[in-house]
Structure formats: C-alpha cells, structure tokens
Scaffold this motif. Sequence first.
Motif, mmCIF file in Angstrom:
data_model
loop_
_atom_site.group_PDB
_atom_site.id
_atom_site.type_symbol
_atom_site.label_atom_id
_atom_site.label_comp_id
_atom_site.label_asym_id
_atom_site.label_seq_id
_atom_site.Cartn_x
_atom_site.Cartn_y
_atom_site.Cartn_z
ATOM 1 N N TRP A 49 0.655 -1.556 -0.297
ATOM 2 C CA TRP A 49 -0.127 0.221 -0.019
ATOM 3 C C TRP A 49 0.763 1.061 0.291
ATOM 4 O O TRP A 49 0.809 2.267 -0.903
ATOM 5 C CB TRP A 49 -1.296 -0.408 1.150
ATOM 6 C CG TRP A 49 -1.589 1.293 1.212
ATOM 7 C CD1 TRP A 49 -2.701 1.526 0.395
ATOM 8 C CD2 TRP A 49 -1.473 2.603 2.113
ATOM 9 N NE1 TRP A 49 -2.884 3.448 1.154
ATOM 10 C CE2 TRP A 49 -2.591 3.706 2.259
ATOM 11 C CE3 TRP A 49 -0.193 2.452 3.218
ATOM 12 C CZ2 TRP A 49 -2.149 4.714 2.777
ATOM 13 C CZ3 TRP A 49 -0.244 3.958 3.404
ATOM 14 C CH2 TRP A 49 -0.895 4.595 3.637
ATOM 15 N N TRP A 50 1.772 1.248 1.148
ATOM 16 C CA TRP A 50 2.441 2.412 1.017
ATOM 17 C C TRP A 50 3.534 3.152 -0.701
ATOM 18 O O TRP A 50 3.589 4.311 -0.812
ATOM 19 C CB TRP A 50 4.243 2.225 2.074
ATOM 20 C CG TRP A 50 4.965 3.281 2.221
ATOM 21 C CD1 TRP A 50 5.889 3.749 1.227
ATOM 22 C CD2 TRP A 50 4.995 5.305 3.063
ATOM 23 N NE1 TRP A 50 6.645 4.665 2.403
ATOM 24 C CE2 TRP A 50 5.798 5.651 3.091
ATOM 25 C CE3 TRP A 50 3.689 5.304 3.131
ATOM 26 C CZ2 TRP A 50 5.989 7.006 3.516
ATOM 27 C CZ3 TRP A 50 3.076 6.688 3.920
ATOM 28 C CH2 TRP A 50 4.362 7.442 4.237
ATOM 29 N N ARG A 51 3.817 1.685 -0.957
ATOM 30 C CA ARG A 51 4.298 2.077 -2.534
ATOM 31 C C ARG A 51 3.500 2.547 -3.013
ATOM 32 O O ARG A 51 4.289 3.675 -4.077
ATOM 33 C CB ARG A 51 5.214 0.931 -2.923
ATOM 34 C CG ARG A 51 6.766 -0.045 -2.344
ATOM 35 C CD ARG A 51 7.071 -1.483 -2.672
ATOM 36 N NE ARG A 51 7.578 -2.106 -1.618
ATOM 37 C CZ ARG A 51 6.924 -2.852 -1.458
ATOM 38 N NH1 ARG A 51 6.584 -3.726 -2.067
ATOM 39 N NH2 ARG A 51 6.995 -3.809 0.075
ATOM 40 N N SER A 53 1.051 4.344 -2.914
ATOM 41 C CA SER A 53 0.104 5.268 -2.300
ATOM 42 C C SER A 53 1.315 6.712 -2.526
ATOM 43 O O SER A 53 1.313 7.821 -2.921
ATOM 44 C CB SER A 53 -0.292 5.405 -1.118
ATOM 45 O OG SER A 53 0.404 4.763 -0.191
ATOM 46 N N SER A 54 2.543 6.204 -2.434
ATOM 47 C CA SER A 54 3.400 7.214 -2.651
ATOM 48 C C SER A 54 4.389 7.294 -3.403
ATOM 49 O O SER A 54 4.922 8.588 -3.670
ATOM 50 C CB SER A 54 4.838 6.632 -1.231
ATOM 51 O OG SER A 54 5.809 5.731 -1.235
ATOM 52 N N ASP A 55 4.550 6.444 -4.613
ATOM 53 C CA ASP A 55 5.192 7.323 -6.529
ATOM 54 C C ASP A 55 3.913 7.228 -6.999
ATOM 55 O O ASP A 55 3.044 6.685 -7.630
ATOM 56 C CB ASP A 55 5.752 5.376 -6.693
ATOM 57 C CG ASP A 55 6.103 5.936 -7.847
ATOM 58 O OD1 ASP A 55 6.127 6.604 -8.247
ATOM 59 O OD2 ASP A 55 7.202 5.072 -7.868
ATOM 60 N N GLU A 56 3.963 8.520 -7.366
ATOM 61 C CA GLU A 56 2.714 8.929 -8.360
ATOM 62 C C GLU A 56 2.776 8.188 -9.523
ATOM 63 O O GLU A 56 2.176 8.158 -9.665
ATOM 64 C CB GLU A 56 2.982 10.630 -8.464
ATOM 65 C CG GLU A 56 2.008 10.965 -9.176
ATOM 66 C CD GLU A 56 2.256 12.658 -9.750
ATOM 67 O OE1 GLU A 56 2.274 12.622 -10.733
ATOM 68 O OE2 GLU A 56 3.087 13.517 -8.703
ATOM 69 N N SER A 59 0.796 4.683 -9.358
ATOM 70 C CA SER A 59 -0.053 4.647 -8.912
ATOM 71 C C SER A 59 -1.128 5.171 -10.083
ATOM 72 O O SER A 59 -2.296 5.336 -9.853
ATOM 73 C CB SER A 59 -0.599 5.323 -7.361
ATOM 74 O OG SER A 59 -0.227 7.092 -7.495
#
Length: 138
Positions: A49-51, A53-56, A59
Amino acid sequence: MFRWAPWFALAFAVISLVQLFALDGPVFVGLFGLACALVIGFMEPVAVWWRFSSDEMISRTVVGSADAQSFRMAVGRAVREEIGWQELPGWTETRQGFVLETLDEGAASLSVPHRAFASDEDLTSFRSLLENNIGPAK
C-alpha cells in the motif's frame, strides 16, 4: 512474499496460541509469538500500500492499445512505450489476465489484466492479436 506472508502469520499465530494455552511454557513466549504474527501479517500488505500510494507514477492508470503492428502503453504524458510484436516471444493467459514475455529471457514481463478490457469482444480481439502476431499461448 505478499501471497505467503499472511499464511505464515496465521500458522505462527496458531503455534503461538498452542504455546500460550496448551503447553506449560512461559506466557511471554506465546504473547511474543502473537505479536510477531501480527507484524508479519500486516507488514507486506502495508508495504505494498505504501509503495503504491507514495509513488505518483506507480499509482497512475496505464492506458494501452494494440493493433497488427505493435502493443502500446502510456502513463499519462510521462511514459509512452511502443513494443513491436517481434519483441514479445511468448504469452500466457492466467485467470487474472495475460502475461506477455519480453526478450529479457524471463527477467521482465508485461501484465495485461482482464479488467483492462471494456467487453468480452475486446478481450477476444486482444487474444486473437496475440495468437496471430506471437503464436499460441504457452
């Protein structure tokens, strides 16, 4: 790892519960095992989830198209790639979608999920393109 971490955490939790309630071992061992099982169970899903949501770029939605000459993908206006059918030596269809092999000897592959197609006719048309330009599925 994403697929197996929850199962490993479940098995670890069961063993910890057995340690906690069925065996006469120290209580802190069972509690520590349960805490570790929780960390293992949530570690990989939270990391994925972090990968995403944090990489524009990751996503964003990928748009693709294909015709008799090539397979094209685009991520907004930032990344555009066109791959000729001769650069794709093989393909496989799974329950979730198509996996297109690349010339990198299995080091890389492209995934095209079934949900990417608007209709069953589009999916059948893409399968026909693959069969005509690459050959039968492996």
